[in-house]
Design an enzyme around this catalytic site. Structure first.
Site, PDB file in Angstrom:
ATOM      1  N   GLY A  51     -10.672  96.815  60.672  1.00  6.33           N
ATOM      2  CA  GLY A  51     -10.801  98.291  60.920  1.00  6.33           C
ATOM      3  C   GLY A  51     -10.119  99.318  61.073  1.00  6.33           C
TER       4      GLY A  51
ATOM      5  N   GLY B 100      -7.814 103.401  60.857  1.00 10.83           N
ATOM      6  CA  GLY B 100      -7.438 104.424  62.183  1.00 10.83           C
ATOM      7  C   GLY B 100      -6.770 105.849  61.016  1.00 10.83           C
ATOM      8  N   SER B 101      -7.073 106.583  61.417  1.00 11.14           N
ATOM      9  CA  SER B 101      -6.099 107.465  60.824  1.00 11.14           C
ATOM     10  C   SER B 101      -5.166 107.198  60.119  1.00 11.14           C
ATOM     11  CB  SER B 101      -6.264 108.814  61.513  1.00 11.14           C
ATOM     12  OG  SER B 101      -5.579 108.628  62.722  1.00 11.14           O
TER      13      SER B 101
ATOM     14  N   THR C 231      -4.700 100.277  59.589  1.00 11.89           N
ATOM     15  CA  THR C 231      -5.681  99.596  59.655  1.00 11.89           C
ATOM     16  C   THR C 231      -5.245  97.977  60.051  1.00 11.89           C
ATOM     17  OG1 THR C 231      -5.693 100.421  56.840  1.00 11.89           O
ATOM     18  CG2 THR C 231      -6.702  97.906  57.311  1.00 11.89           C
ATOM     19  N   VAL C 232      -6.408  97.796  59.934  1.00 13.92           N
ATOM     20  CA  VAL C 232      -6.598  96.047  61.487  1.00 13.92           C
ATOM     21  C   VAL C 232      -7.135  95.443  61.062  1.00 13.92           C
ATOM     22  CG1 VAL C 232      -7.098  95.567  63.439  1.00 13.92           C
ATOM     23  CG2 VAL C 232      -6.742  98.283  63.219  1.00 13.92           C
TER      24      VAL C 232
ATOM     25  N   LYS D 288      -1.684  95.008  63.122  1.00  9.94           N
ATOM     26  CA  LYS D 288      -2.661  96.633  62.649  1.00  9.94           C
ATOM     27  C   LYS D 288      -1.585  96.855  62.487  1.00  9.94           C
ATOM     28  CE  LYS D 288      -4.147 100.729  65.145  1.00  9.94           C
ATOM     29  NZ  LYS D 288      -4.358 101.485  66.274  1.00  9.94           N
TER      30      LYS D 288
ATOM     31  N   ASP E 175      -7.861 108.878  73.653  1.00 11.64           N
ATOM     32  CA  ASP E 175      -8.426 108.747  72.302  1.00 11.64           C
ATOM     33  C   ASP E 175      -9.642 107.751  72.581  1.00 11.64           C
ATOM     34  OD1 ASP E 175      -9.678 109.860  70.288  1.00 11.64           O
ATOM     35  OD2 ASP E 175      -8.432 107.866  69.095  1.00 11.64           O
TER      36      ASP E 175
END
Length: 349
Positions: free
Chosen positions: A10, A12-13, A16-17, A31, A125
């Site tokens: 995945g 994110g802003s 990255t994972v 992450k 979030d």
């Protein structure tokens, strides 16, 4: 210790994972972010290191590596093999969950929120892409936007999931997480985002902030589910139900077995990566607004025309915040993620 970086799970802003394995064969998630841009990741590491709950993704450590010419900050977490709730929904033909599945997942999310809030932490979030699935159920992940409840800070989060008080720039406390929980339930019930009938981000934020409206409650939910949502979508944060109160709501007050996955929509591991854009709202974005001048109307709000230059600036700012951001990990990511190529990483001594 040595470990091997695998495919992208995945984005994110700001990080990255990846899937990863240790030399002993343990599978976990890592992450990663460039060290120069790892402020949010370091903050997430601090929160994860103190939060110990079966309903929050487990923290396994952190490290700094040199990969090529890049210095990378990494944190290690549970590998949630089912991806996010939205990943699980996307592999379904119908695209939504049953009432029993929603109730089961919601119960686990609320238990996670009740624990996080009891520790004085606001997640900031909550959304489907940040709720991760494993064989036993779901856990809350991605605390990159989290803050202490008594901490004054910028507004964080995803605009479509923001509570009215957050969209107004007033406060972002425990009640904001509960509103976002309601939005996440809409995702589970419909397979779609809340406020899906509003496309323009400027209009959306004004609608959330200043119209006496709530997201459409899905017809797919049973009556108890609709009542549960109504407790999440109280516009006055002081009257909104708390996580502790919601745990006693009959919709989720059922005899679920957290160690039994019979009522869970667990799927095989998701190899496709997901994007989960998050943004930060500058407090002064809203400071110019005289709320008495905002019309009380259910129509789309584009009432920022009092000053053309100010209006343009605010519109541009909000659109930047509401749009997906290009991952700062783009140089790290393999261009052929489907190839299952693994890279061995040498850890610091």
């Amino acid at each position: 210790m040595e470990w091997t970086r695998g495919h992208v799970l995945g984005r994110g802003s700001s990080a990255t994972v990846f899937a990863a394995t240790s030399t002993s064969g343990d599978v976990f998630a890592v992450k990663s972010a460039h060290f120069a841009h790892s402020e949010n990741l370091k903050k997430e590491q601090k929160f994860l290191s103190i939060l110990k709950s079966p309903y929050v993704v487990s923290y396994k450590g952190c490290d700094i590596t040199r990969e090529g010419n890049n210095i990378i900050y990494n944190i290690f977490m549970d590998y949630m093999s089912g991806g996010s709730i939205m990943d699980s929904i996307s592999v379904r033909n119908g695209g939504a969950l049953s009432n029993l599945e929603i109730a089961n997942y919601t119960r686990q999310i609320v238990k996670g929120l009740e624990y996080i809030h009891s520790c004085g932490v606001v997640h900031c979030d909550i959304k489907g892409t940040n709720i991760l699935v494993e064989e036993k159920g779901v856990k809350i992940g991605d605390l990159g936007c989290a803050k202490w409840a008594n901490q004054a800070s910028q507004i964080h989060g995803t605009p479509m999931f923001m509570a009215p008080e957050v969209a107004q720039g007033q406060e972002q406390g425990f009640p904001a997480d509960i509103w976002a929980l309601g939005c996440t339930m809409i995702e589970m019930a419909t397979g779609d985002l809340p406020w899906s009938n509003v496309d323009d981000p400027v209009s959306l934020l004004y609608k959330i902030a200043f119209c006496n409206e709530i997201p459409n409650i899905p017809n797919e939910l049973c009556d108890q589910g609709k009542d549960f949502l109504s407790k999440c979508f109280v516009r006055d944060p002081r009257q909104r139900w708390t996580a502790k109160q919601l745990l006693n709501h009959p919709y989720i007050h059922q005899q679920f077995d957290d160690n039994n996955s019979n009522q869970t929509i667990y799927k095989k591991p998701i190899n496709t990566s997901t994007s989960s854009p998050t943004s930060v709202l500058d407090q002064d974005v809203w400071n110019y607004i005289d709320q008495e001048e905002v019309p009380n109307s259910s129509s789309t709000l584009l009432c920022i025309e009092r000053s053309s230059s100010s209006s343009l600036k605010i519109k541009q700012r909000i659109k930047q915040l509401a749009s997906s951001k290009k991952s700062i990990m783009s140089k790290l990511e393999c261009e052929k993620e489907e190839s299952e190529k693994w890279v061995t990483i040498r850890m610091n001594e």
